[in-house]
Design a protein around this motif. Sequence first.
Motif, mmCIF file in Angstrom:
data_model
loop_
_atom_site.group_PDB
_atom_site.id
_atom_site.type_symbol
_atom_site.label_atom_id
_atom_site.label_comp_id
_atom_site.label_asym_id
_atom_site.label_seq_id
_atom_site.Cartn_x
_atom_site.Cartn_y
_atom_site.Cartn_z
ATOM 1 N N GLN A 7 0.833 -1.202 0.000
ATOM 2 C CA GLN A 7 0.000 0.000 0.000
ATOM 3 C C GLN A 7 0.872 1.258 0.000
ATOM 4 O O GLN A 7 0.598 2.206 -0.738
ATOM 5 C CB GLN A 7 -0.915 -0.012 1.220
ATOM 6 C CG GLN A 7 -1.925 1.106 1.230
ATOM 7 C CD GLN A 7 -2.841 1.034 2.436
ATOM 8 O OE1 GLN A 7 -2.508 0.442 3.456
ATOM 9 N NE2 GLN A 7 -3.993 1.643 2.318
ATOM 10 N N GLN A 8 1.941 1.267 0.784
ATOM 11 C CA GLN A 8 2.843 2.418 0.812
ATOM 12 C C GLN A 8 3.555 2.586 -0.522
ATOM 13 O O GLN A 8 3.727 3.693 -1.004
ATOM 14 C CB GLN A 8 3.869 2.263 1.941
ATOM 15 C CG GLN A 8 4.781 3.453 2.101
ATOM 16 C CD GLN A 8 4.025 4.715 2.460
ATOM 17 O OE1 GLN A 8 3.111 4.695 3.268
ATOM 18 N NE2 GLN A 8 4.403 5.813 1.838
ATOM 19 N N LYS A 11 1.197 4.202 -2.948
ATOM 20 C CA LYS A 11 1.086 5.639 -2.653
ATOM 21 C C LYS A 11 2.303 6.398 -3.163
ATOM 22 O O LYS A 11 2.178 7.481 -3.739
ATOM 23 C CB LYS A 11 0.917 5.866 -1.151
ATOM 24 C CG LYS A 11 -0.438 5.532 -0.620
ATOM 25 C CD LYS A 11 -0.518 5.798 0.877
ATOM 26 C CE LYS A 11 -1.873 5.403 1.426
ATOM 27 N NZ LYS A 11 -1.961 5.646 2.885
ATOM 28 N N ASP A 12 3.487 5.825 -2.943
ATOM 29 C CA ASP A 12 4.717 6.463 -3.419
ATOM 30 C C ASP A 12 4.752 6.542 -4.939
ATOM 31 O O ASP A 12 5.179 7.556 -5.505
ATOM 32 C CB ASP A 12 5.941 5.713 -2.900
ATOM 33 C CG ASP A 12 6.120 5.850 -1.398
ATOM 34 O OD1 ASP A 12 5.522 6.768 -0.804
ATOM 35 O OD2 ASP A 12 6.857 5.024 -0.825
ATOM 36 N N LYS A 14 2.146 6.640 -6.923
ATOM 37 C CA LYS A 14 1.141 7.626 -7.322
ATOM 38 C C LYS A 14 1.688 9.042 -7.169
ATOM 39 O O LYS A 14 1.535 9.868 -8.076
ATOM 40 C CB LYS A 14 -0.110 7.439 -6.474
ATOM 41 C CG LYS A 14 -1.258 8.314 -6.862
ATOM 42 C CD LYS A 14 -2.478 8.007 -5.996
ATOM 43 C CE LYS A 14 -3.629 8.930 -6.335
ATOM 44 N NZ LYS A 14 -4.784 8.678 -5.462
ATOM 45 N N LYS A 15 2.355 9.332 -6.053
ATOM 46 C CA LYS A 15 2.947 10.653 -5.847
ATOM 47 C C LYS A 15 4.029 10.936 -6.884
ATOM 48 O O LYS A 15 4.123 12.041 -7.418
ATOM 49 C CB LYS A 15 3.523 10.764 -4.440
ATOM 50 C CG LYS A 15 2.471 10.961 -3.373
ATOM 51 C CD LYS A 15 2.975 10.944 -1.944
ATOM 52 C CE LYS A 15 4.306 11.503 -1.680
ATOM 53 N NZ LYS A 15 4.654 11.511 -0.237
#
Length: 91
Positions: A7-8, A11-12, A14-15
């Motif tokens: 999940q992290q 997110k990374d 996506k950023k």
Amino acid sequence: MDYNQAQQRVKDLKKFYKNVLWFAIVAFIIFFNDIFEKGIFSFSLWDGSVILAIWGIILTVRAVKLFLLDSEWERSVIEKEMGKPKQPVKF
């Protein structure tokens, strides 16, 4: 890789992709603004490129951390280090 790590990582990613998209948009605007102001033949890559150069360096560092030095790389280095025989320290 467990769920929280995955999940992290998502997110990374996506950023990172958002930052790349914004970088491309800003670079496009600066590039075509220079062309419309000065013409095609007097275009200079150095106008407004200090911000883009710094931003590009930051994106490059983030890409290396995200794609090359990921958790799989870290796991493989840990396994490699654990497999090495340790020599006693001679004083």
